[in-house]
Design a protein around this motif. Structure first.
Motif, PDB file in Angstrom:
ATOM      1  N   GLU A   5      56.937  -2.136 -36.475  1.00 42.36           N
ATOM      2  CA  GLU A   5      56.178  -3.363 -36.736  1.00 42.36           C
ATOM      3  C   GLU A   5      54.765  -3.234 -36.187  1.00 42.36           C
ATOM      4  N   PHE A   6      54.656  -2.700 -34.966  1.00 42.19           N
ATOM      5  CA  PHE A   6      53.345  -2.527 -34.345  1.00 42.19           C
ATOM      6  C   PHE A   6      52.481  -1.619 -35.218  1.00 42.19           C
ATOM      7  N   ILE A  63      46.329   0.465 -31.869  1.00 41.49           N
ATOM      8  CA  ILE A  63      45.840  -0.665 -31.085  1.00 41.49           C
ATOM      9  C   ILE A  63      46.027  -1.927 -31.926  1.00 41.49           C
ATOM     10  N   ASP A  64      46.376  -3.032 -31.270  1.00 47.44           N
ATOM     11  CA  ASP A  64      46.575  -4.280 -32.017  1.00 47.44           C
ATOM     12  C   ASP A  64      45.379  -5.203 -31.874  1.00 47.44           C
ATOM     13  N   ASN A  68      45.828  -4.338 -27.249  1.00 43.48           N
ATOM     14  CA  ASN A  68      46.934  -3.652 -26.590  1.00 43.48           C
ATOM     15  C   ASN A  68      47.102  -2.301 -27.270  1.00 43.48           C
ATOM     16  N   THR A  69      47.397  -1.289 -26.482  1.00 41.92           N
ATOM     17  CA  THR A  69      47.480   0.069 -27.005  1.00 41.92           C
ATOM     18  C   THR A  69      48.899   0.597 -26.891  1.00 41.92           C
ATOM     19  N   LEU A 122      44.490  -3.941 -22.562  1.00 41.81           N
ATOM     20  CA  LEU A 122      43.129  -3.411 -22.484  1.00 41.81           C
ATOM     21  C   LEU A 122      42.755  -3.036 -21.053  1.00 41.81           C
ATOM     22  N   THR A 123      43.299  -3.780 -20.082  1.00 42.80           N
ATOM     23  CA  THR A 123      43.005  -3.538 -18.666  1.00 42.80           C
ATOM     24  C   THR A 123      43.757  -2.329 -18.105  1.00 42.80           C
ATOM     25  N   GLY A 124      44.679  -1.771 -18.886  1.00 41.47           N
ATOM     26  CA  GLY A 124      45.491  -0.649 -18.418  1.00 41.47           C
ATOM     27  C   GLY A 124      46.834  -1.076 -17.860  1.00 41.47           C
TER      28      GLY A 124
END
Length: 132
Positions: A5-6, A63-64, A68-69, A122-124
């Motif tokens: 899905e992602f 990445i969404d 988010n990765t 995004l912040t890790g």
């Protein structure tokens, strides 16, 4: 959320392979579920296919919209059969328009093995909620 899905929501995601000591990254846009596994396509004439034949290790990254990765460290396993090719064409009819057909000798299907998922903000910060 499932990885498929992602990846489908991302629409374009990236695959990294190696050629000797040089990494290569390319965009991908096709993924399907085949026999309960993520499956992708390649072409025997393309460098990605040639590189995965020598070294099947690869990484997929997407990445969404929230930045988010998702990273999938894995190995490619080619599983090409007439059934897998037919499933890919049914899943993504554009493949026939691109010139691929069942049994054409160049259209290849692969799944991934030994997948390790990394899902981060995004912040890790590590995130939960993603599964194969």
């Amino acid at each position: 959320m499932k990885v498929i899905e992602f990846l489908k929501n991302a629409r374009v995601f990236y695959s990294a392979t190696v050629d000797g000591d040089q990494p290569h990254v390319r965009p991908l846009g096709f993924v399907m579920e085949y026999n309960g596994e993520l499956a992708f396509y390649s072409d025997k004439r393309k460098n990605i296919y040639k590189q995965l034949q020598v070294n099947p290790k690869m990484e997929i990254c997407a990445i969404d919209e929230k930045m988010n990765t998702l990273r999938i460290e894995c190995s490619a396993k080619f599983i090409t059969t007439e059934d897998s090719q037919k499933a890919a064409i049914e899943s993504f009819p554009m493949l026939s328009k691109m010139g691929y057909s069942v049994g054409d000798g160049v259209f290849e299907i692969y799944t991934i093995e030994n997948a390790k998922l990394s899902y981060t903000a995004l912040t890790g910060q590590k995130l939960d909620g993603i599964e194969l």
